[in-house]
Write an enzyme that holds these catalytic residues in place. Structure first.
Site, PDB file in Angstrom:
ATOM      1  N   ASP A  73       0.848  -1.195   0.000  1.00  0.00           N
ATOM      2  CA  ASP A  73       0.000   0.000   0.000  1.00  0.00           C
ATOM      3  C   ASP A  73       0.886   1.248   0.000  1.00  0.00           C
ATOM      4  O   ASP A  73       2.081   1.169   0.252  1.00  0.00           O
ATOM      5  CB  ASP A  73      -0.920   0.004   1.234  1.00  0.00           C
ATOM      6  CG  ASP A  73      -0.182  -0.427   2.480  1.00  0.00           C
ATOM      7  OD1 ASP A  73       1.026  -0.087   2.613  1.00  0.00           O
ATOM      8  OD2 ASP A  73      -0.779  -1.092   3.342  1.00  0.00           O
ATOM      9  N   ASP A  75       1.344   5.081   1.475  1.00  0.00           N
ATOM     10  CA  ASP A  75       0.902   6.028   2.500  1.00  0.00           C
ATOM     11  C   ASP A  75       1.434   7.423   2.195  1.00  0.00           C
ATOM     12  O   ASP A  75       2.514   7.582   1.624  1.00  0.00           O
ATOM     13  CB  ASP A  75       1.402   5.580   3.884  1.00  0.00           C
ATOM     14  CG  ASP A  75       0.814   4.240   4.281  1.00  0.00           C
ATOM     15  OD1 ASP A  75      -0.348   3.978   3.933  1.00  0.00           O
ATOM     16  OD2 ASP A  75       1.528   3.442   4.911  1.00  0.00           O
ATOM     17  N   ASP A 155       9.904   4.153  13.032  1.00  0.00           N
ATOM     18  CA  ASP A 155      10.668   3.116  13.725  1.00  0.00           C
ATOM     19  C   ASP A 155      12.080   2.907  13.173  1.00  0.00           C
ATOM     20  O   ASP A 155      13.055   3.235  13.828  1.00  0.00           O
ATOM     21  CB  ASP A 155       9.864   1.804  13.830  1.00  0.00           C
ATOM     22  CG  ASP A 155       9.252   1.335  12.516  1.00  0.00           C
ATOM     23  OD1 ASP A 155       9.511   1.963  11.470  1.00  0.00           O
ATOM     24  OD2 ASP A 155       8.526   0.322  12.536  1.00  0.00           O
TER      25      ASP A 155
HETATM   26  P1  ATP Z   1       4.236  -3.118   5.458  1.00  0.00           P
HETATM   27  O1  ATP Z   1       4.955  -3.591   4.281  1.00  0.00           O
HETATM   28  O2  ATP Z   1       3.946  -4.203   6.414  1.00  0.00           O
HETATM   29  O3  ATP Z   1       3.043  -2.261   5.190  1.00  0.00           O
HETATM   30  P2  ATP Z   1       5.215  -0.690   6.617  1.00  0.00           P
HETATM   31  O4  ATP Z   1       6.572  -0.276   7.071  1.00  0.00           O
HETATM   32  O5  ATP Z   1       4.582   0.095   5.540  1.00  0.00           O
HETATM   33  O6  ATP Z   1       5.302  -2.231   6.243  1.00  0.00           O
HETATM   34  P3  ATP Z   1       2.948   0.045   8.170  1.00  0.00           P
HETATM   35  O7  ATP Z   1       2.392  -0.621   9.377  1.00  0.00           O
HETATM   36  O8  ATP Z   1       2.144   0.142   6.941  1.00  0.00           O
HETATM   37  O9  ATP Z   1       4.307  -0.736   7.873  1.00  0.00           O
HETATM   38  O10 ATP Z   1       3.439   1.480   8.629  1.00  0.00           O
HETATM   39  C1  ATP Z   1       3.753   2.520   7.724  1.00  0.00           C
HETATM   40  C2  ATP Z   1       4.903   3.365   8.284  1.00  0.00           C
HETATM   41  O11 ATP Z   1       4.540   3.923   9.552  1.00  0.00           O
HETATM   42  C3  ATP Z   1       6.177   2.582   8.570  1.00  0.00           C
HETATM   43  O12 ATP Z   1       6.984   2.439   7.446  1.00  0.00           O
HETATM   44  C4  ATP Z   1       6.831   3.424   9.642  1.00  0.00           C
HETATM   45  O13 ATP Z   1       7.457   4.541   9.076  1.00  0.00           O
HETATM   46  C5  ATP Z   1       5.647   3.926  10.449  1.00  0.00           C
HETATM   47  N1  ATP Z   1       5.333   3.035  11.583  1.00  0.00           N
HETATM   48  C6  ATP Z   1       4.454   2.006  11.588  1.00  0.00           C
HETATM   49  N2  ATP Z   1       4.384   1.418  12.790  1.00  0.00           N
HETATM   50  C7  ATP Z   1       5.238   2.088  13.583  1.00  0.00           C
HETATM   51  C8  ATP Z   1       5.612   1.978  14.957  1.00  0.00           C
HETATM   52  N3  ATP Z   1       5.109   1.043  15.740  1.00  0.00           N
HETATM   53  N4  ATP Z   1       6.518   2.875  15.428  1.00  0.00           N
HETATM   54  C9  ATP Z   1       7.022   3.833  14.638  1.00  0.00           C
HETATM   55  N5  ATP Z   1       6.718   3.976  13.359  1.00  0.00           N
HETATM   56  C10 ATP Z   1       5.841   3.131  12.819  1.00  0.00           C
HETATM   57 MG    MG Z   2       2.554  -0.144   4.802  1.00  0.00          MG
END
Ligand code: ATP
Ligand code: MG
Length: 463
Positions: A73, A75, A155
């Site tokens: 996805d 963001d 993170d």
């Molecule tokens: P995925 O491929 O699983 O979607 P993702 O890194 O995009 O991985 P998301 O849960 O969609 O994970 O989160 C989007 C963004 O938000 C992350 O890349 C990170 O920058 C931030 N983020 C998400 N969860 C946390 C957390 N627990 N603490 C700090 N930042 C976070």
């Molecule tokens: Mg994501």
């Protein structure tokens, strides 16, 4: 306030435009082009820009693209407040989230999540924030901030990259690109503090290691085993969501091995711990492995995976043990023992991970169907195969046979043949069974008659 460690500390605040420029990289030089992003995400960013706001595509999608993977996805992060986003997108926008409000922009089924820049608590208050509360968990992180602060509260360095389609630039404040190239996961700021603020970050570390084949840098790796118990403070519903992301994204076996290595698995599945052995070869452990392996294979083949199946498999042997106890010590019949044991095991499971009812209902079905699979006479097979959860139940039976051997091997073979036979062949298969095992109802009728006869006879004799 920026973190102390120099590695992780871009010094903003008094920085000049020139300082700021050094965090910008030409996207093309990294093989990133706007056409790789979803049209909808680009539309959102462009529209926000046109209204005078800063907006970037951020997070996992950029990381995945740079790794040559297809993002899940897209963001968006912006300095527009949620209400301002809503004013622009109007009916296309839905505000969601209590703790921090997010805007969802709807394009039919596709949703682009738009988050306003936030600052971490600690960057607003004292650096000693973590020491103030015993466990240091962030209960509030809805403080709006600048782009740089938004990067700081993310993170991992590789998750704190921002893409500006307008400028065709990537903003990289924490050496995320270098880390990505090195395959390194590195928490921004002080790892202990960051895990304390949100213990789910430990699970995210494992997930990215397994899924993206990266390693954790020493500082982010070291505290995990000791801090693992902090996961007890996370709401079980969030842990359930996280556990699906961990186990059902194609690298389940590897994730499982890492979770065990880092002592995190027991936080998610404490009820399985009594079944785990030093050698790792108990029935329950082999079942966890087998179920995850098959899930990984299904995902690789683009087949659907059902979370309920995984949980039914994980807890099959604990269930069996409970059933035996209830039968032997409680004197329950088989069916009642299964029903009661299912409740107890699901309660245990949901104490740590709150699985929604729609999933636990299916887990229960899959378990009860294990009993029905024993019935191969009369109309039972025909009815059973028409059940929506037949296939899942059969798959569990097949795994049990692989693990236990013994009688279930013959049973699996029979059901396999039955599934792939035509009506006539199926009738023949059942007919065979009827001969081996006479219909239990008839048998009990005969048995009853026999009993009646003998009682009458003995009554007569007594007279
Ligand atoms: P995925 O491929 O699983 O979607 P993702 O890194 O995009 O991985 P998301 O849960 O969609 O994970 O989160 C989007 C963004 O938000 C992350 O890349 C990170 O920058 C931030 N983020 C998400 N969860 C946390 C957390 N627990 N603490 C700090 N930042 C976070
Ligand atoms: Mg994501």
């Amino acid at each position: 306030m920026p973190p102390k460690s120099s590695k992780n500390a871009p010094h903003f605040g008094h920085s000049s435009q020139q300082d700021f420029n050094k965090y910008k990289i030409k996207a093309n030089s990294l093989g990133i082009h706007s056409r790789q992003f979803s049209r909808n995400a680009l539309t959102v960013v462009e529209k926000l820009n046109r209204h005078g706001y800063e907006a970037y595509i951020v997070g996992g999608c950029l990381r995945d693209l740079l790794l040559g993977k297809t993002p899940k996805d897209f963001d968006v992060a912006t300095n527009a407040r949620p209400e301002q986003v809503q004013a622009i997108f109007q009916r296309q926008c839905r505000l969601v989230g209590r703790r921090f409000r997010l805007a969802h922009i709807m394009f039919g089924r596709d949703v682009i999540e738009v988050a306003t820049f936030r600052a971490s608590h600690s960057s607003h208050h004292s650096e000693n924030h973590a020491k103030q509360s015993e466990q240091g968990m962030l209960l509030r992180d809805n403080v709006y901030g600048t782009l740089e602060q938004d990067a700081e509260r993310r993170d991992f360095t590789v998750n704190a990259l921002y893409y500006s389609p307008k400028e065709n630039l990537i903003y990289d404040f924490y050496h995320g690109i270098d880390d990505l190239k090195a395959g390194k996961l590195s928490l921004i700021g002080d790892p202990i503090t960051r895990y304390q603020e949100d213990p789910v970050r430990m699970l995210r570390a494992i997930r990215f290691m397994a899924k993206l084949d990266m390693f954790l840098d020493k500082a982010s790796d070291k505290p995990i085993r000791e801090l693992a118990p902090l996961l007890k403070n996370i709401p079980p519903a969030r842990l359930f969501d996280e556990s699906l992301k961990l186990l059902q994204t194609g690298a389940g076996v590897k994730t499982y091995q890492l979770l065990r290595e880092y002592h995190l698995f027991e936080q998610l599945f404490p009820a399985l711990m009594p079944y785990f052995t030093e050698k790792g070869d108990s029935f329950a452990e082999r079942m966890v492995f087998t179920a995850l392996n098959s899930t990984d294979e299904r995902i690789a083949d683009n087949l659907r995976v059902n979370p309920a199946f995984l949980f039914a498999a994980f807890f099959w042997y604990p269930l069996r043990e409970k059933v035996d106890i209830l039968k032997n010590e409680g004197g329950l019949n088989n069916y009642d023992a299964y029903a009661l044991a299912s409740n107890e095991i699901l309660d245990l499971l949901c104490g740590a991970l709150a699985a929604p009812r729609r999933h636990t209902a299916v887990v229960r079905d899959i378990w009860l169907l294990q009993l029905q699979l024993l019935k191969r006479t009369g109309k039972a097979p025909e009815r059973l195969i028409a059940q929506p959860k037949f296939r899942a139940a059969y798959d569990l039976l097949a795994m049990r046979a692989e693990i236990e051997g013994g009688e279930s091997i013959e049973l699996v073979k029979w059901w396999h043949e039955y599934q792939f036979s035509n009506t006539q062949q199926r009738d023949d298969l059942v007919h065979e069974q009827n001969k081996i095992t006479p219909n239990p109802k008839k048998r009990s009728y005969r048995a009853r008659r026999k009993q009646r006869k003998t009682t009458t006879a003995s009554n007569k004799a007594a007279n």
